[in-house]
Design a protein around this motif. Structure first.
Motif, PDB file in Angstrom:
ATOM      1  N   LEU A 161       0.750  -1.313  -0.127  1.00  0.00           N
ATOM      2  CA  LEU A 161      -0.028  -0.098  -0.171  1.00  0.00           C
ATOM      3  C   LEU A 161       0.991   1.278   0.012  1.00  0.00           C
ATOM      4  N   GLY A 162       1.997   1.175   0.974  1.00  0.00           N
ATOM      5  CA  GLY A 162       2.827   2.353   0.646  1.00  0.00           C
ATOM      6  C   GLY A 162       3.428   2.576  -0.324  1.00  0.00           C
ATOM      7  N   ALA A 163       3.966   1.420  -1.092  1.00  0.00           N
ATOM      8  CA  ALA A 163       4.312   1.649  -2.488  1.00  0.00           C
ATOM      9  C   ALA A 163       3.570   2.264  -3.451  1.00  0.00           C
ATOM     10  N   VAL A 164       2.469   2.020  -3.480  1.00  0.00           N
ATOM     11  CA  VAL A 164       1.512   2.368  -4.445  1.00  0.00           C
ATOM     12  C   VAL A 164       1.361   4.057  -3.962  1.00  0.00           C
ATOM     13  N   VAL A 165       1.067   4.383  -2.716  1.00  0.00           N
ATOM     14  CA  VAL A 165       0.794   5.726  -2.361  1.00  0.00           C
ATOM     15  C   VAL A 165       2.265   6.446  -2.732  1.00  0.00           C
ATOM     16  N   TRP A 166       3.361   5.758  -2.507  1.00  0.00           N
ATOM     17  CA  TRP A 166       4.593   6.541  -2.852  1.00  0.00           C
ATOM     18  C   TRP A 166       4.917   7.096  -4.121  1.00  0.00           C
ATOM     19  N   CYS A 167       4.063   6.405  -5.270  1.00  0.00           N
ATOM     20  CA  CYS A 167       4.093   6.996  -6.529  1.00  0.00           C
ATOM     21  C   CYS A 167       3.718   8.251  -6.585  1.00  0.00           C
ATOM     22  N   PHE A 168       2.538   8.803  -5.717  1.00  0.00           N
ATOM     23  CA  PHE A 168       1.985   9.915  -5.859  1.00  0.00           C
ATOM     24  C   PHE A 168       2.334  10.849  -4.922  1.00  0.00           C
ATOM     25  N   LYS A 169       2.576  10.623  -3.765  1.00  0.00           N
ATOM     26  CA  LYS A 169       3.051  11.299  -2.699  1.00  0.00           C
ATOM     27  C   LYS A 169       4.220  10.488  -1.862  1.00  0.00           C
ATOM     28  N   HIS A 170       5.363  11.086  -2.010  1.00  0.00           N
ATOM     29  CA  HIS A 170       6.585  10.232  -1.527  1.00  0.00           C
ATOM     30  C   HIS A 170       6.569  10.532  -0.012  1.00  0.00           C
ATOM     31  N   ALA A 171       6.321  11.427   0.684  1.00  0.00           N
ATOM     32  CA  ALA A 171       6.622  11.455   2.031  1.00  0.00           C
ATOM     33  C   ALA A 171       5.345  10.780   2.838  1.00  0.00           C
ATOM     34  N   GLY A 208       3.802   8.060   1.535  1.00  0.00           N
ATOM     35  CA  GLY A 208       4.207   6.551   0.864  1.00  0.00           C
ATOM     36  C   GLY A 208       5.421   6.059   2.116  1.00  0.00           C
ATOM     37  N   ARG A 209       6.392   7.046   2.445  1.00  0.00           N
ATOM     38  CA  ARG A 209       7.415   6.638   3.168  1.00  0.00           C
ATOM     39  C   ARG A 209       7.079   6.428   4.467  1.00  0.00           C
ATOM     40  N   ARG A 210       6.237   7.292   5.038  1.00  0.00           N
ATOM     41  CA  ARG A 210       5.486   7.317   6.649  1.00  0.00           C
ATOM     42  C   ARG A 210       4.753   5.939   6.584  1.00  0.00           C
ATOM     43  N   ILE A 211       3.847   5.552   5.721  1.00  0.00           N
ATOM     44  CA  ILE A 211       3.083   4.342   5.478  1.00  0.00           C
ATOM     45  C   ILE A 211       3.807   2.674   5.600  1.00  0.00           C
ATOM     46  N   MET A 212       5.170   2.854   5.018  1.00  0.00           N
ATOM     47  CA  MET A 212       5.927   1.912   4.886  1.00  0.00           C
ATOM     48  C   MET A 212       6.897   1.865   6.263  1.00  0.00           C
ATOM     49  N   GLY A 213       6.951   2.861   6.744  1.00  0.00           N
ATOM     50  CA  GLY A 213       7.798   2.898   8.046  1.00  0.00           C
ATOM     51  C   GLY A 213       6.927   2.617   9.305  1.00  0.00           C
ATOM     52  N   HIS A 214       5.724   2.772   9.036  1.00  0.00           N
ATOM     53  CA  HIS A 214       4.588   2.489  10.308  1.00  0.00           C
ATOM     54  C   HIS A 214       4.914   1.182  11.234  1.00  0.00           C
ATOM     55  N   PRO A 215       5.085   0.021  10.375  1.00  0.00           N
ATOM     56  CA  PRO A 215       5.439  -1.259  11.330  1.00  0.00           C
ATOM     57  C   PRO A 215       6.651  -1.232  11.968  1.00  0.00           C
TER      58      PRO A 215
END
Length: 74
Positions: free
Chosen positions: A41-51, A53-60
């Protein structure tokens, strides 16, 4: 035979034996489950909003593992 993860944290002051097994192991399992959902999910969001997407991928690693691991003192 299934693989069961076992994480050990030594040097902790949460209990008298200064060693934790249950908390870090359950924290790792929760981290892995959250990562399976949040990283794609974070990778898909990162394509449009980098910050974002990074926050989503770092959440775990930043939120899920520390919170779940600290619940269990053993």
């Amino acid at each position: 035979m299934p693989f069961i993860p076992c994480c050990i944290e030594c040097g902790s002051h949460a209990n008298p034996c200064r060693c934790r097994i249950v908390g870090p192991t359950i924290g790792f399992v929760a981290f892995a489950l959250a990562a399976v959902i949040e990283w794609p999910l974070g990778a898909v969001v990162w394509c449009f909003k980098h910050a974002k997407g990074r926050r989503i991928m770092g959440h775990p690693a930043a939120v899920v593992y520390p919170n779940v691991s600290s619940i269990f003192p053993i």
